[in-house]
Design a protein around this motif. Sequence first.
Motif, PDB file in Angstrom:
ATOM      1  N   LEU A  13      59.835  43.722 147.870  1.00 37.50           N
ATOM      2  CA  LEU A  13      60.729  42.909 147.045  1.00 37.50           C
ATOM      3  C   LEU A  13      61.914  43.679 146.488  1.00 37.50           C
ATOM      4  O   LEU A  13      62.860  43.076 145.989  1.00 37.50           O
ATOM      5  N   GLY A  14      61.869  44.992 146.524  1.00 32.58           N
ATOM      6  CA  GLY A  14      62.970  45.789 146.002  1.00 32.58           C
ATOM      7  C   GLY A  14      62.483  47.141 145.512  1.00 32.58           C
ATOM      8  O   GLY A  14      61.277  47.379 145.401  1.00 32.58           O
ATOM      9  N   GLN A  15      63.421  48.014 145.213  1.00 37.90           N
ATOM     10  CA  GLN A  15      63.079  49.326 144.680  1.00 37.90           C
ATOM     11  C   GLN A  15      62.789  49.185 143.193  1.00 37.90           C
ATOM     12  O   GLN A  15      63.526  48.515 142.466  1.00 37.90           O
ATOM     13  N   THR A  16      61.707  49.810 142.739  1.00 35.91           N
ATOM     14  CA  THR A  16      61.322  49.733 141.333  1.00 35.91           C
ATOM     15  C   THR A  16      61.401  51.105 140.689  1.00 35.91           C
ATOM     16  O   THR A  16      61.310  52.122 141.372  1.00 35.91           O
ATOM     17  N   GLY A  17      61.555  51.102 139.377  1.00 39.22           N
ATOM     18  CA  GLY A  17      61.681  52.357 138.654  1.00 39.22           C
ATOM     19  C   GLY A  17      60.518  52.679 137.741  1.00 39.22           C
ATOM     20  O   GLY A  17      60.383  53.809 137.294  1.00 39.22           O
ATOM     21  N   TYR A  18      59.680  51.704 137.465  1.00 37.50           N
ATOM     22  CA  TYR A  18      58.597  51.899 136.504  1.00 37.50           C
ATOM     23  C   TYR A  18      57.301  51.321 137.040  1.00 37.50           C
ATOM     24  O   TYR A  18      57.306  50.442 137.901  1.00 37.50           O
ATOM     25  N   SER A  19      56.191  51.804 136.486  1.00 34.26           N
ATOM     26  CA  SER A  19      54.892  51.218 136.787  1.00 34.26           C
ATOM     27  C   SER A  19      54.055  51.211 135.514  1.00 34.26           C
ATOM     28  O   SER A  19      54.252  52.048 134.628  1.00 34.26           O
ATOM     29  N   ILE A  20      53.143  50.246 135.452  1.00 35.93           N
ATOM     30  CA  ILE A  20      52.239  50.107 134.306  1.00 35.93           C
ATOM     31  C   ILE A  20      50.852  49.766 134.835  1.00 35.93           C
ATOM     32  O   ILE A  20      50.713  48.921 135.725  1.00 35.93           O
ATOM     33  N   VAL A  21      49.833  50.396 134.271  1.00 31.93           N
ATOM     34  CA  VAL A  21      48.460  49.943 134.456  1.00 31.93           C
ATOM     35  C   VAL A  21      48.192  49.062 133.240  1.00 31.93           C
ATOM     36  O   VAL A  21      48.123  49.543 132.106  1.00 31.93           O
ATOM     37  N   ALA A  22      48.098  47.754 133.479  1.00 26.88           N
ATOM     38  CA  ALA A  22      47.971  46.791 132.380  1.00 26.88           C
ATOM     39  C   ALA A  22      46.539  46.722 131.880  1.00 26.88           C
ATOM     40  O   ALA A  22      45.638  46.324 132.610  1.00 26.88           O
ATOM     41  N   GLU A  23      46.342  47.114 130.633  1.00 23.02           N
ATOM     42  CA  GLU A  23      45.041  46.996 129.993  1.00 23.02           C
ATOM     43  C   GLU A  23      44.827  45.580 129.469  1.00 23.02           C
ATOM     44  O   GLU A  23      43.711  45.121 129.369  1.00 23.02           O
ATOM     45  N   GLU A  24      45.939  44.932 129.135  1.00 27.68           N
ATOM     46  CA  GLU A  24      45.862  43.593 128.551  1.00 27.68           C
ATOM     47  C   GLU A  24      47.087  42.794 128.964  1.00 27.68           C
ATOM     48  O   GLU A  24      48.176  43.340 129.096  1.00 27.68           O
ATOM     49  N   MET A  25      46.881  41.498 129.173  1.00 28.89           N
ATOM     50  CA  MET A  25      47.986  40.580 129.445  1.00 28.89           C
ATOM     51  C   MET A  25      47.720  39.290 128.669  1.00 28.89           C
ATOM     52  O   MET A  25      46.577  38.893 128.508  1.00 28.89           O
ATOM     53  N   GLU A  26      48.784  38.678 128.196  1.00 26.21           N
ATOM     54  CA  GLU A  26      48.667  37.405 127.492  1.00 26.21           C
ATOM     55  C   GLU A  26      49.947  36.610 127.682  1.00 26.21           C
ATOM     56  O   GLU A  26      50.980  37.172 128.047  1.00 26.21           O
ATOM     57  N   VAL A  27      49.861  35.323 127.442  1.00 25.62           N
ATOM     58  CA  VAL A  27      51.036  34.474 127.561  1.00 25.62           C
ATOM     59  C   VAL A  27      52.020  34.866 126.458  1.00 25.62           C
ATOM     60  O   VAL A  27      51.635  35.066 125.311  1.00 25.62           O
ATOM     61  N   TYR A  28      53.276  34.974 126.829  1.00 29.13           N
ATOM     62  CA  TYR A  28      54.341  35.290 125.877  1.00 29.13           C
ATOM     63  C   TYR A  28      54.709  34.011 125.133  1.00 29.13           C
ATOM     64  O   TYR A  28      55.013  32.992 125.750  1.00 29.13           O
ATOM     65  N   GLN A  29      54.643  34.048 123.827  1.00 30.18           N
ATOM     66  CA  GLN A  29      55.016  32.901 122.992  1.00 30.18           C
ATOM     67  C   GLN A  29      56.451  33.069 122.528  1.00 30.18           C
ATOM     68  O   GLN A  29      56.805  34.066 121.937  1.00 30.18           O
ATOM     69  N   TRP A  30      57.284  32.084 122.818  1.00 30.32           N
ATOM     70  CA  TRP A  30      58.694  32.128 122.450  1.00 30.32           C
ATOM     71  C   TRP A  30      58.860  31.981 120.963  1.00 30.32           C
ATOM     72  O   TRP A  30      58.262  31.294 120.278  1.00 30.32           O
TER      73      TRP A  30
END
Length: 166
Positions: A149-166
């Motif tokens: 999909l493209g060149q990336t600059g960062y990576s994360i091992v996600a310990e937690e994910m949740e829906v972003y509330q606006w």
Amino acid sequence: MLNRRKTVMLLSAGLLAPRAALSATPREITWEELIPEGVPYSNIIGEGELDETNDTWNPIYDENGVKLNEQLNGAYIKMPGFVIPFEITDQGVTDFMLVPYMGACIHTPPPPANQLVVVSAKTPWPSDRLWDAVWVTGQMRTQLQSTDLGQTGYSIVAEEMEVYQW
């Protein structure tokens, strides 16, 4: 008796250490913070190429597009974004690209490398929530890499994910 007490104390301290690490408060960051200080966003995207026949614009990124904020390397962070899955399974999505806006890399050319994050989630994100904005929490690494999909600059091992509330 003294040796037993020391052993219990050492074991207790060992059990508390992981909990203390997990309870650390992540630093909330924004997409602008992925660009190193002193590099204005306007200097990342060049004029680009306009394809009037297909009504598309392909940006040309200069060397600033791959400059990374090395202060984030190893940082425990929380950041919002949108999920672009690399693969979807019955359990959901574990490996994906986190992008700053909906549709990035799908309907438009990808943003520059310093605006793309590869995520490996410990717990799969449900495939029926792919259009939701998400918060991703984990340890960030600065690392240029190429994906389909493209060149990336960062990576994360996600310990937690949740829906972003606006």
